[in-house]
Design a protein around this motif. Structure first.
Motif, PDB file in Angstrom:
ATOM      1  N   ALA A 194       1.354  16.737   3.997  1.00  0.00           N
ATOM      2  CA  ALA A 194       1.234  15.237   3.815  1.00  0.00           C
ATOM      3  C   ALA A 194       2.424  14.639   3.495  1.00  0.00           C
ATOM      4  O   ALA A 194       2.444  13.386   3.783  1.00  0.00           O
ATOM      5  CB  ALA A 194       0.138  15.261   2.415  1.00  0.00           C
ATOM      6  N   ALA A 195       3.282  15.279   2.748  1.00  0.00           N
ATOM      7  CA  ALA A 195       4.780  14.352   2.510  1.00  0.00           C
ATOM      8  C   ALA A 195       5.524  14.327   3.770  1.00  0.00           C
ATOM      9  O   ALA A 195       5.809  13.175   4.300  1.00  0.00           O
ATOM     10  CB  ALA A 195       5.550  15.101   1.666  1.00  0.00           C
ATOM     11  N   ALA A 196       5.392  15.462   4.890  1.00  0.00           N
ATOM     12  CA  ALA A 196       6.029  15.108   6.201  1.00  0.00           C
ATOM     13  C   ALA A 196       5.196  14.101   7.146  1.00  0.00           C
ATOM     14  O   ALA A 196       6.164  13.320   7.552  1.00  0.00           O
ATOM     15  CB  ALA A 196       5.824  16.642   6.952  1.00  0.00           C
ATOM     16  N   ARG A 197       3.920  13.826   7.058  1.00  0.00           N
ATOM     17  CA  ARG A 197       3.280  13.193   7.762  1.00  0.00           C
ATOM     18  C   ARG A 197       3.560  11.641   7.252  1.00  0.00           C
ATOM     19  O   ARG A 197       3.687  10.631   7.954  1.00  0.00           O
ATOM     20  CB  ARG A 197       1.695  13.289   7.821  1.00  0.00           C
ATOM     21  N   LEU A 198       3.495  11.414   5.906  1.00  0.00           N
ATOM     22  CA  LEU A 198       3.801  10.098   5.205  1.00  0.00           C
ATOM     23  C   LEU A 198       5.180   9.795   5.649  1.00  0.00           C
ATOM     24  O   LEU A 198       5.516   8.458   5.920  1.00  0.00           O
ATOM     25  CB  LEU A 198       3.374  10.049   3.817  1.00  0.00           C
ATOM     26  N   TYR A 199       6.237  10.695   5.570  1.00  0.00           N
ATOM     27  CA  TYR A 199       7.474  10.142   5.735  1.00  0.00           C
ATOM     28  C   TYR A 199       7.715   9.691   7.051  1.00  0.00           C
ATOM     29  O   TYR A 199       8.291   8.685   7.592  1.00  0.00           O
ATOM     30  CB  TYR A 199       8.419  11.426   5.262  1.00  0.00           C
ATOM     31  N   ALA A 200       7.078  10.534   8.085  1.00  0.00           N
ATOM     32  CA  ALA A 200       7.249  10.239   9.519  1.00  0.00           C
ATOM     33  C   ALA A 200       6.638   8.841   9.695  1.00  0.00           C
ATOM     34  O   ALA A 200       7.143   8.096  10.612  1.00  0.00           O
ATOM     35  CB  ALA A 200       6.551  11.399  10.361  1.00  0.00           C
ATOM     36  N   LEU A 201       5.585   8.406   9.118  1.00  0.00           N
ATOM     37  CA  LEU A 201       5.049   7.298   9.360  1.00  0.00           C
ATOM     38  C   LEU A 201       5.616   5.956   8.819  1.00  0.00           C
ATOM     39  O   LEU A 201       5.885   5.100   9.441  1.00  0.00           O
ATOM     40  CB  LEU A 201       3.357   7.407   8.577  1.00  0.00           C
ATOM     41  N   ALA A 202       6.078   6.341   7.870  1.00  0.00           N
ATOM     42  CA  ALA A 202       6.964   5.326   7.193  1.00  0.00           C
ATOM     43  C   ALA A 202       8.259   4.976   7.698  1.00  0.00           C
ATOM     44  O   ALA A 202       8.713   4.105   7.863  1.00  0.00           O
ATOM     45  CB  ALA A 202       7.151   5.680   5.584  1.00  0.00           C
ATOM     46  N   ARG A 203       8.950   6.179   8.354  1.00  0.00           N
ATOM     47  CA  ARG A 203       9.996   6.092   9.127  1.00  0.00           C
ATOM     48  C   ARG A 203       9.927   5.475  10.400  1.00  0.00           C
ATOM     49  O   ARG A 203      10.607   4.439  10.672  1.00  0.00           O
ATOM     50  CB  ARG A 203      10.680   7.513   9.213  1.00  0.00           C
TER      51      ARG A 203
ATOM     52  N   GLY B 275      13.877  -2.143  12.006  1.00  0.00           N
ATOM     53  CA  GLY B 275      15.267  -2.317  12.165  1.00  0.00           C
ATOM     54  C   GLY B 275      15.695  -1.907  10.667  1.00  0.00           C
ATOM     55  O   GLY B 275      16.862  -2.506  10.447  1.00  0.00           O
ATOM     56  N   LEU B 276      15.294  -1.406   9.723  1.00  0.00           N
ATOM     57  CA  LEU B 276      15.765  -0.947   8.321  1.00  0.00           C
ATOM     58  C   LEU B 276      16.449  -0.062   8.385  1.00  0.00           C
ATOM     59  O   LEU B 276      16.649   0.988   9.230  1.00  0.00           O
ATOM     60  CB  LEU B 276      14.470  -1.183   7.604  1.00  0.00           C
ATOM     61  N   ASP B 277      17.290   0.241   7.143  1.00  0.00           N
ATOM     62  CA  ASP B 277      17.975   1.368   7.205  1.00  0.00           C
ATOM     63  C   ASP B 277      17.487   2.529   6.683  1.00  0.00           C
ATOM     64  O   ASP B 277      16.609   2.173   5.880  1.00  0.00           O
ATOM     65  CB  ASP B 277      19.235   0.956   6.064  1.00  0.00           C
ATOM     66  N   PRO B 278      17.620   3.570   7.352  1.00  0.00           N
ATOM     67  CA  PRO B 278      16.849   4.770   6.847  1.00  0.00           C
ATOM     68  C   PRO B 278      17.138   5.355   5.558  1.00  0.00           C
ATOM     69  O   PRO B 278      16.020   5.817   5.104  1.00  0.00           O
ATOM     70  CB  PRO B 278      17.054   5.950   8.041  1.00  0.00           C
ATOM     71  N   ALA B 279      18.230   4.798   5.056  1.00  0.00           N
ATOM     72  CA  ALA B 279      18.547   5.229   3.721  1.00  0.00           C
ATOM     73  C   ALA B 279      17.713   4.488   2.546  1.00  0.00           C
ATOM     74  O   ALA B 279      17.625   5.292   1.484  1.00  0.00           O
ATOM     75  CB  ALA B 279      19.888   5.148   3.288  1.00  0.00           C
ATOM     76  N   LEU B 280      17.035   3.542   2.902  1.00  0.00           N
ATOM     77  CA  LEU B 280      16.241   2.796   1.943  1.00  0.00           C
ATOM     78  C   LEU B 280      14.786   3.852   1.739  1.00  0.00           C
ATOM     79  O   LEU B 280      14.159   3.548   0.769  1.00  0.00           O
ATOM     80  CB  LEU B 280      15.481   1.921   2.710  1.00  0.00           C
ATOM     81  N   LEU B 281      14.558   4.772   2.710  1.00  0.00           N
ATOM     82  CA  LEU B 281      13.433   5.363   2.229  1.00  0.00           C
ATOM     83  C   LEU B 281      13.711   6.796   1.528  1.00  0.00           C
ATOM     84  O   LEU B 281      14.725   7.466   1.998  1.00  0.00           O
ATOM     85  CB  LEU B 281      12.586   5.845   3.757  1.00  0.00           C
ATOM     86  N   PRO B 282      13.149   7.327   0.380  1.00  0.00           N
ATOM     87  CA  PRO B 282      13.529   8.366  -0.449  1.00  0.00           C
ATOM     88  C   PRO B 282      13.044   9.280   0.462  1.00  0.00           C
ATOM     89  O   PRO B 282      12.078   9.450   1.055  1.00  0.00           O
ATOM     90  CB  PRO B 282      12.577   8.283  -1.411  1.00  0.00           C
ATOM     91  N   PRO B 283      14.225  10.489   0.507  1.00  0.00           N
ATOM     92  CA  PRO B 283      13.536  11.625   1.425  1.00  0.00           C
ATOM     93  C   PRO B 283      12.376  12.586   0.747  1.00  0.00           C
ATOM     94  O   PRO B 283      12.315  12.288  -0.512  1.00  0.00           O
ATOM     95  CB  PRO B 283      14.697  12.585   1.468  1.00  0.00           C
TER      96      PRO B 283
ATOM     97  N   ALA C  16       5.008   9.591  -3.277  1.00  0.00           N
ATOM     98  CA  ALA C  16       4.360   8.819  -2.526  1.00  0.00           C
ATOM     99  C   ALA C  16       4.248   7.159  -3.175  1.00  0.00           C
ATOM    100  O   ALA C  16       4.437   6.300  -2.539  1.00  0.00           O
ATOM    101  CB  ALA C  16       2.934   9.252  -2.291  1.00  0.00           C
ATOM    102  N   ALA C  17       4.199   7.124  -4.397  1.00  0.00           N
ATOM    103  CA  ALA C  17       4.342   6.155  -5.349  1.00  0.00           C
ATOM    104  C   ALA C  17       5.826   5.303  -4.926  1.00  0.00           C
ATOM    105  O   ALA C  17       5.782   4.087  -4.716  1.00  0.00           O
ATOM    106  CB  ALA C  17       4.400   6.248  -6.707  1.00  0.00           C
TER     107      ALA C  17
END
Length: 360
Positions: free
Chosen positions: A310-319, A326-334, A348-349
């Motif tokens: 679930a974390a992998a799918r949610l991270y892929a969708l958010a990325r 065009g946002l910096d990928p570093a804004l998303l927590p790994p 997820a929060a």
């Protein structure tokens, strides 16, 4: 509509059966010696039979009265067949004058139906409407009410005691030459005896004194014993209009009662098995709820080892959505390296907060 029609027909049949039972049941409460209801005289008749007297009934008009002289004839009011003005009163008085004996049980607790012609015209007595003034106090009223329903026996040649009577609506004034055998607390006679030619007449103001439900009260049985026991007695059944053949319950009456109960059971069963009135509208479905759907999904995932996928799918969708903007990928927590349900929920929060802040 058909169900309602059947129910109406069943209720009509039930009412018809009830009416048939009431109309075919034996007549009761007519002062008959065959009547076992509270108003009958069956107990008094059986007691006199047991004392060894010659007990019987008289089933003809008094103009044919030929009972042996010395016989006691008992008539109790109210009567179903006419008495005053029919010639029976004159025939009875003539029979008594020649040596007969009669006991007249008046019903002065009733509104009407009293033998005025016999008591007032022939015997020179008086029936006066009772108009008492009751006390206001409860204790005084209870004592006063009990005294109105009792009388004290004063029989010089018989038993003494207290009689239990009904609440009187009338008062009996006995003839001037009468002997008082029982009086109430105020001196009003309840039982009096007067000589008439070679015979005698006994007037009792209350016909309930020897009824089935009153015979065992106070000293009522002693009065019956003193006036009638050991004598030749005939109970007047002619004026009650009750023949011996109707003293028993007809054999078809229990059958009618059984059918009546069966129909009642059927109506009750039908009433419980079918709905009365229009059918109820179908219940409305509950509206959709995102919170309820997410709670159900989380419940399915919890404890099933789906946190990593679930974390992998949610991270892929958010990325993917942040890259399109065009946002910096570093804004998303790994995603967490060893995700558990609790860590996944916290991560997820943080993804949700980043999505809200960056609007992607």
């Amino acid at each position: 509509m058909k169900a309602r029609l059947w129910i109406l027909l069943l209720f009509a049949a039930l009412g018809l059966l009830a009416a048939m039972v009431l109309l075919t049941a034996p007549a009761g409460g007519r002062r008959s010696v065959t009547d076992r209801t509270p108003r009958g005289y069956r107990a008094a008749f059986a007691y006199l039979e047991a004392t060894g007297g010659e007990i019987g009934t008289w089933d003809a008009p008094f103009d044919a009265l030929d009972a042996p002289l010395g016989t006691t004839l008992v008539t109790a009011w109210p009567v179903s067949r006419g008495f005053d003005g029919s010639g029976d009163a004159a025939s009875l008085v003539t029979w008594v004058r020649n040596g007969g004996r009669t006991v007249l049980l008046l019903d002065l607790s009733a509104e009407d139906g009293h033998p005025y012609t016999l008591v007032e015209g022939t015997l020179k007595g008086l029936l006066v409407r009772d108009e008492p003034i009751a006390p206001w106090s409860w204790e005084e009223w209870r004592t006063w009410s009990a005294m109105r329903r009792t009388a004290t026996m004063r029989m010089p040649d018989g038993p003494s005691g207290t009689l239990a009577l009904a609440d009187p609506l009338w008062n009996l004034t006995c003839p001037a030459n009468a002997e008082f055998l029982a009086t109430d607390a105020s001196g009003v006679p309840s039982v009096c005896r007067l000589a008439w030619g070679k015979g005698e007449i006994v007037l009792v103001s209350d016909a309930t004194v020897w009824q089935n439900d009153h015979l065992g009260r106070a000293d009522n049985l002693a009065l019956l014993d003193g006036l009638l026991a050991g004598r030749t007695v005939r109970f007047d059944e002619w004026h009650h209009g009750v023949a011996t053949v109707v003293s028993a319950v007809p054999p078809y009456v229990p059958g009618l009662f059984a059918v009546h109960l069966g129909v009642l059971w059927l109506v009750s069963l039908l009433a419980l098995a079918r709905r009365f009135g229009d059918p109820l509208p179908p219940p409305g479905l509950a509206g959709p709820s995102m919170a309820r759907a997410l709670h159900a999904l989380a419940t399915l995932h919890e404890g099933s080892g789906h946190a990593g996928s679930a974390a992998a799918r949610l991270y892929a969708l958010a990325r993917a959505r942040s890259d399109r903007k065009g946002l910096d990928p570093a804004l998303l927590p790994p995603p967490p390296s060893a995700p558990s349900d609790t860590r996944f929920a916290a991560w997820a929060a943080r993804i949700g907060a980043a999505q809200r802040d960056q609007r992607f």
